[in-house]
Design an enzyme around this catalytic site. Sequence first.
Site, PDB file in Angstrom:
ATOM      1  N   VAL A   1       2.284 -59.789  68.054  1.00 17.93           N
ATOM      2  CA  VAL A   1       1.553 -59.268  69.207  1.00 17.93           C
ATOM      3  C   VAL A   1       2.310 -58.101  69.819  1.00 17.93           C
ATOM      4  O   VAL A   1       1.720 -57.122  70.253  1.00 17.93           O
ATOM      5  CB  VAL A   1       1.352 -60.376  70.265  1.00 17.93           C
ATOM      6  N   GLU A   2       3.649 -58.205  69.840  1.00 11.71           N
ATOM      7  CA  GLU A   2       4.445 -57.230  70.586  1.00 11.71           C
ATOM      8  C   GLU A   2       4.721 -55.966  69.759  1.00 11.71           C
ATOM      9  O   GLU A   2       4.147 -54.926  70.047  1.00 11.71           O
ATOM     10  CB  GLU A   2       5.743 -57.893  71.046  1.00 11.71           C
ATOM     11  N   MET A   3       5.613 -56.018  68.722  1.00 14.04           N
ATOM     12  CA  MET A   3       5.905 -54.818  67.938  1.00 14.04           C
ATOM     13  C   MET A   3       5.258 -54.889  66.557  1.00 14.04           C
ATOM     14  O   MET A   3       4.979 -53.874  65.942  1.00 14.04           O
ATOM     15  CB  MET A   3       7.422 -54.636  67.758  1.00 14.04           C
TER      16      MET A   3
END
Lengths: 317, 618, 316
Positions: free
Chosen positions: A126-128
């Site tokens: 989800v983040e990077m």
Amino acid sequence: MRPSLLRGLLLCAAFVIARAGVAGPLDEPIKPLQGTPKLDPARVEIGRKLFHDPRLSANGKLACAGCHDLAKGGVDGRFRSVGFDGQTVGINTPTVLNSGLNFKQFWNGRAESLEAQIEAVVANPVEMGSKWEDVVTWIAKDKDYKDAFGKAYKDGVTKRNIVDAIATFERSLVTPSRFDRYLLGDQLAISGEEKAGYAKFKQYGCIACHQGQNIGGNMFQTFGVMGNYFQARGNPTDADLGRFGVTKRDGDKHVFKVPSLRNIALTAPYFHDGSAATLEDAVEVMFRYQLGRTAPAEDKELIVKFLKTLTGEKGAW
Amino acid sequence: MRKFGLIQIGALIGVLALVLAFLYAKTRSYDAAAYFENEALLRQLRQVDAQWELDGLRSKMGVNTHYDPLTDPLLTLERLQREFDEKGAEAGAGTDGGASKARDALHQTIAQKTDLVEQFKSHNSILRNSLAFISIAADDVQRRVSDALASRHGDSAALATVALETNRVLLDLLKYNLSSADDRAAAIRADLERIDERGRGLPREVAASVEIFLAHAHTILREHKTVGDLLSAISAVPAGARIDDLSDRLNKWQQEATAQAQEYRSYLLGFSAVLIVLIVYFAYRLIGSYAEIARVNDELKQTNEGLEEKVTARTAELSKALDDLKESEAQLIQNEKMSSLGQMVAGVAHEINTPLGYVKGNLEIVDSRMEQIEQVEGLCSDVAHMLSTEGAKAADFRERIQTVFDAANAIRKLGLAKELKDLVKDGVYGLGQIDDIVANLRSFSRLDRAANSKFDLHEGINSTLMIAHNLLKNKGEVRREFGDIPRVLCSPSQINQVILNLVTNAAQALDERGVITITTARHDEERVRIEVADTGHGIPADVLPKIFDPFFTTKDVGKGTGLGLAIVRKIIDQHGGTIDVRSEVGKGTHFTIVLPIGRAAVESREDVEFLEQQLQAA
Amino acid sequence: MTATSPEAETKPRVLFLDDEERILKTMSALFRSKYDVLTATEGAAALEHLQRAHVHAVVSDQRMPGMTGVDFLRKARQLSPGTVRMLLTGYSDLQAIVGSINDGEIFRYISKPWQNDQLQATVAEAVAIGVKLANVKVAASGPLRLNQRIDQALLVLSSQKELVDQVTALADGTCEVQRARTLREAVVILQIKDVGVIVAEANAESEDVALFLKLLKQKYPETVTLLVTPTADAEGAIELINQAQLFRFLAPPVTPTMLKESLDAAISHALALRATPVLLERHTVQAVSKEREAQAGSWLLDGLRTLRSRLGLSAS
């Protein structure tokens, strides 16, 4: 003996016991920051570049600084941050500033160190959303990075070194504040009201958890000690389970890492769910659910005033 | 020195080196420094752990006002453990399963302790906050109650009771906090229940404050127990024991390792001593052999010098021997030539001496007979004289003539004239014989002609046969079957020698009367053929291949050199011709020579060389 | 073959054998006046002559086809030992010469070409002897009869012991064996002992054994001489025939058989000579030339000269 006197004595004893070892100006439960720690400047520099390099994300759009904007107090000021490809994350982004002083990373303490946190975030879908092999590959291809790594590290571009560089940079982000100067003996660093606010902070027991060098960040605590916060708020999420997600113990439900109050004035919204938009709101929530006490508004104002002294002085990072 | 191959020496050195390395490695494998490091690490662990516990107590007591002292050790512990693991593995302390199990146990206990400490921190802070606040909360209740009483809100009796009981509970709580007896807790809880009940009917503000008070009171009860349990649990965690265990292991291992290292050190020393002895020994031998080598080298040099002299001398000897040999060979050939020549000469001598004998004899007879004739001549001249002189008496005259007649008669009776004529004729004939023989000799040797010339073979054969006449006469018949052949370019004397040799052999082969046939014919465009065949006793098949071999002869010792046919072959070879032989025992032998018409004989220094070769091969 | 004239009955018979007719013609021309000349061109015919009537002397050529001269002479010796044998030849093969000594036991060796007067003298000498021998029973020398013993000694003149041993072994009691290492010793022994047979070994550096034999035979023809010599030459051998009447010429290798035969023959001949002194005529030798004789030491000459008187033998 008269009951009131006995009571008073006992109170005193209790107080004394409770307050044993009352520190003078230099010996508070909050410990001052002693300047920047000793770090390899070359590695810090690489870390800085990497921190700001969106190519760490899978689509090259999101850098660490995207959510942890140093100009914005190490956060992005959003209720929820948005990942590399537009997905929102599940929990409010904590600040990167002074994160090196936290005893664990993430709200639920699942990362034992900055390095672990960096590794997890870069790979988080989800983040990077990156793969570390790819990250290592493109960094190794980049001539500047390659040279820099070659100079700073014995074994050049490796995952470990990349992580180390970013972590080293993050560790450099300590933000001494006016309050630290006060703790170090500068009585004029903060105003009388701010001092009073600190006294209240201590009096009401906020200091029980928000203590140490990072004014928090060194223990876990149930969110809603004196009252069921989540019941009151409603819409429970997995993130609300806190440490339970790591230990799977019932006793760890709703247990979170106590966040640092440094730069708290900059890092709204507050709490893991970003539910408190202002310091006043946050203080309010804390009084009700953590302290289980009432306090006059003036006291809360003073506390807020005190909290504002915890912001890092400009030029610190 | 026993002979060690290079490989064996290499292997031996390799083995020794390996043993040495092994022993050394074994002594080094025990790293005292590592032990001390590990020991230090464990000591640190112990310290940190103890401090940690202490800090826990301090926090409970409120001596520590913040939890950094309880949190910082986590990192240290982690680091120390990690270092210990690494170092432990390096130092070999972790080779047995027990050690790794001990380490794991340590990890576990520390993790366990950490967890407990975390919980403690959480619960302790709650407890402390509540403890800190409870009095204030109770105070607040009192104030609210007095306010309510003052403003006549609610039931004053109830209010008063609540205030009283609140205080009492407060005291109990505080006492409880100091003692932590469980039965107390139950009692306090009962009291709190009662207050709670009473509080319900009270005015709102009072009730709120009572509620707050109760909440915190319950918290205190709860958290106090929890914290107490946690602290017990924390102290019960046998981290120290684990550390001690590890320390013991480490010590034991260290002792063992030391002992072993000592052992290996002594082995190493012993081994080194052995090696030193060996090295000294070998060095000694080496020096010895080096000295020997030097000595041998000197000897060698001397010998070498001597040798060169000897070689030179020997070469000279050999040269001389070779020359002598060549001389002997030349001599041998010469002897052969001589012996065959000798035979020939003997024959020739006889051939000449015989006619010489009778020629001489005859002339001498003639000479002696002359007397008688002279006598008659004398008498005749007397008569003539008589006739010429006067006074010769007829009687004297008659007498004289009579004597003449008598003398003449005597001569006639003797047949003197005839005899003498015969003798002289024989003499002339004999001289002719001698003339022939000498001519043949000349023809045979061909000294009056060049070495190579166009030679009429028939002439040569004839003269040769003449020479050999003595041998051949009455041995048998000699048939000549001469073909139409041109003159052949060759060495006439050598060819004659060949013919003579073959004819001689043929004659010797004839046991009884036999036939020797000499045939000549045109072989082809460029060659002529001469055949010498006899009906003698033949040559056996096993002997036939050898007859041309030098020194091979079937004659008895001393008779024949065995070189005749060898030289024949050599001569034919030099002329570029071939010689073949067929023979059948009892029937005869047949030699066939083929000679090129045009080619001359090769200059024959090679005679000697050829024989040299043969001699070497022999 | 020439027919005999009436006078031939009283003339001594001389046989000439040569494969060259002209030689025979010469011989007849030369000798017919004095002798009954018989001729033959081959050995067989000559032997027939010998069988038919007693021949006093025979002259043979050597090199003839069929039977050689030596062969013929050997046979002639056996057939008519009283016939004096001579070899007349133009070819001096050493082997033939030795053969003529050993097998032919010839009186004289004459070379072609010859001097007529010399030839006539030799033939006359031979005929004279032949006439003397004609009436004597002459046994051909042959192997020793068993247990025959001669009183005379056997002298071995040799510097090597080997020959002595051999001869001693072979003599084996038939006669006494004496040994002389040098000529002087030999002469001494000769003066003491009556020596019947001499076996002399010639060696290179020596002593002139040949001369000794020649001189000895002049004075002491009773001695039968044998010569063992490693080297031989035709000239020397011819001289030994004509001047020493050598009985046997032994050229090496000298096999024991050869030696035995020779010794036997020698001993029996020695016996014969002693028994029939007239046989000694047969061994009349030609004189040695003055120069040659001069080469002998005086001790030798003296020693030999007094030999006969010492031994009590009649003057030769």
